[in-house]
Design a protein around this motif. Structure first.
Motif, PDB file in Angstrom:
ATOM      1  N   ILE A  73      -8.971  97.770 -34.908  1.00  0.00           N
ATOM      2  CA  ILE A  73      -9.364  97.341 -36.246  1.00  0.00           C
ATOM      3  C   ILE A  73      -8.798  95.960 -36.531  1.00  0.00           C
ATOM      4  O   ILE A  73      -7.581  95.737 -36.483  1.00  0.00           O
ATOM      5  N   LEU A  74      -9.687  95.014 -36.834  1.00  0.00           N
ATOM      6  CA  LEU A  74      -9.269  93.696 -37.285  1.00  0.00           C
ATOM      7  C   LEU A  74      -8.933  93.761 -38.770  1.00  0.00           C
ATOM      8  O   LEU A  74      -9.661  94.391 -39.547  1.00  0.00           O
ATOM      9  N   ALA A  75      -7.844  93.124 -39.166  1.00  0.00           N
ATOM     10  CA  ALA A  75      -7.467  93.134 -40.578  1.00  0.00           C
ATOM     11  C   ALA A  75      -8.576  92.542 -41.445  1.00  0.00           C
ATOM     12  O   ALA A  75      -8.798  92.985 -42.575  1.00  0.00           O
ATOM     13  N   SER A  76      -9.296  91.583 -40.866  1.00  0.00           N
ATOM     14  CA  SER A  76     -10.355  90.923 -41.637  1.00  0.00           C
ATOM     15  C   SER A  76     -11.585  91.803 -41.829  1.00  0.00           C
ATOM     16  O   SER A  76     -12.462  91.482 -42.638  1.00  0.00           O
ATOM     17  N   ASP A  77     -11.676  92.917 -41.094  1.00  0.00           N
ATOM     18  CA  ASP A  77     -12.851  93.800 -41.212  1.00  0.00           C
ATOM     19  C   ASP A  77     -12.803  94.681 -42.458  1.00  0.00           C
ATOM     20  O   ASP A  77     -13.833  95.237 -42.865  1.00  0.00           O
ATOM     21  N   LEU A  78     -11.632  94.853 -43.052  1.00  0.00           N
ATOM     22  CA  LEU A  78     -11.494  95.756 -44.185  1.00  0.00           C
ATOM     23  C   LEU A  78     -11.708  95.026 -45.502  1.00  0.00           C
ATOM     24  O   LEU A  78     -11.135  93.958 -45.742  1.00  0.00           O
ATOM     25  N   GLU A  79     -12.562  95.609 -46.357  1.00  0.00           N
ATOM     26  CA  GLU A  79     -12.781  95.092 -47.697  1.00  0.00           C
ATOM     27  C   GLU A  79     -11.881  95.848 -48.680  1.00  0.00           C
ATOM     28  O   GLU A  79     -11.414  96.949 -48.399  1.00  0.00           O
ATOM     29  N   VAL A  80     -11.632  95.257 -49.827  1.00  0.00           N
ATOM     30  CA  VAL A  80     -10.836  95.919 -50.860  1.00  0.00           C
ATOM     31  C   VAL A  80     -11.526  97.222 -51.259  1.00  0.00           C
ATOM     32  O   VAL A  80     -12.726  97.239 -51.557  1.00  0.00           O
TER      33      VAL A  80
END
Length: 356
Positions: A206-213
């Motif tokens: 999981i890339l940190a940038s893949d997660l939305e708020v």
């Protein structure tokens, strides 16, 4: 028993008849022959000692024979089952034989006749009962026959060790960690420094940038999918199931300003992404019911509710402690990884766990 007259006067109960029809008492050999008495005493002690020997053999068999031993006996039963069952059964049998032999040969052997009496005993009757009990104890010889008393207590004590020993098979002790690297023991999981966090089921990092708020994700450690140089999984079978059950993780992204960092947890998050154990601290149910606006995580079993914005604090329900939080970071490629294992045991509380 009493007799009531027409004038409501209470008369004393009638005495029993002088001869109730019992045959003449026959004395046992142990009652009249001291040598027979000593011989019976040695026999009873012998049964108790035999019980102790069987208990010792049970303990030896427990450690000598492994469960699933290839050595077969009658009916294809393993040596462990046969040895443990036989020694435990004989130990209990010898205790029973010893007690019966003691009662038949050495305890008091007299005929008793007693009148019926009201259910509520008088003080005099109670005193008589206590006195009779004391006489019975004296006639049993338990006080003046130390050999029988000590061997009987030893046999019962040795027998009690057998079921106590079997408690070891219920599972590992909290401090009994065989392989920390594989998450063995109640205080360890598969998470360790640098372990990548992957999506549950599909196993992708999981890339940190893949997660939305507002995104919530169920995750596992990458080691569950790792293979060796021969292409075989590092973990398999029971190790996978146990490891997965303890290491299950919840990832949630929220606005960084919404997070109330607990003491010493200031660097446990990544751009508003927090990671918590998926296992409820009440009775261990898996939880993932998320209230997006409040950042509350609800357990479906008993409605324990945890605040993921405030170190997993319990805000409602029967859970007694906060949800364990996993310190996370990002590696050189931007993927989410663990900083370490959980700093406290996951799942339901137990009596030896840290109270933090």
């Amino acid at each position: 028993m009493s007799i009531e007259t027409n004038h409501h006067e209470t008369l004393p109960a009638a005495e029993p008849i002088a001869d109730p029809g019992l045959p003449a008492h026959t004395w046992r050999p142990t009652d009249v022959d001291e040598r027979a008495e000593k011989r019976a005493e040695r026999q009873v002690a012998g049964f108790f000692i035999a019980s102790i020997v069987m208990a010792v053999l049970f303990i030896v068999s427990y450690f000598v024979f492994d469960i699933g031993d290839d050595w077969d006996t009658i009916g294809n039963m393993g040596a462990s089952n046969v040895a443990l069952g036989t020694t435990m059964g004989l130990s209990l049998l010898f205790i029973g034989i010893g007690i019966i032999h003691w009662a038949r040969k050495l305890m008091a052997d007299v005929e008793l006749v007693e009148m019926r009496h009201p259910i509520a005993s008088s003080d005099e009757d109670r005193a008589t009962a206590v006195a009779a009990l004391e006489v019975g104890i004296e006639e049993s010889g338990i006080a003046r026959r130390p050999l029988l008393r000590n061997t009987a207590l030893g046999a019962v004590g040795a027998f009690a060790l057998m079921p106590i020993l079997l408690l070891r098979d219920l599972g590992p002790l909290p401090k009994d960690v065989v392989d920390p690297e594989r998450g063995k023991g109640l205080e360890h999981t598969l998470w360790k420094k640098g372990e990548r966090i992957v999506r549950d089921v599909i196993g992708t990092p999981i890339l940190a940038s893949d997660l939305e708020v507002g995104d919530l994700m169920n995750c596992q450690p990458e080691i569950l999918l790792a293979t060796d140089e021969n292409g075989n999984h590092v973990l398999h079978g029971v190790d996978v199931q146990v490891g997965k059950s303890k290491a299950s993780l919840i990832l949630l992204r929220m606005e960084p300003d919404d997070i109330k960092h607990g003491k010493g947890r200031e660097n446990w998050t990544v751009d508003g992404i927090v990671a918590y154990s998926k296992i409820c601290t009440h009775v261990g149910c898996p939880i993932s019911l998320n209230e997006r606006t409040t950042h509350h995580l609800l357990c479906p079993c008993h409605q324990s509710t945890f605040d993921l914005a405030d170190s997993g604090r319990v805000v409602f329900g029967p859970a007694a402690r906060a949800l364990p939080q996993l310190p996370i970071a990002v590696d050189d490629e931007g993927y989410l990884v663990a900083q370490s294992d959980f700093t406290e045991p996951v799942g339901p509380s137990y009596w030896e766990r840290d109270s933090k």
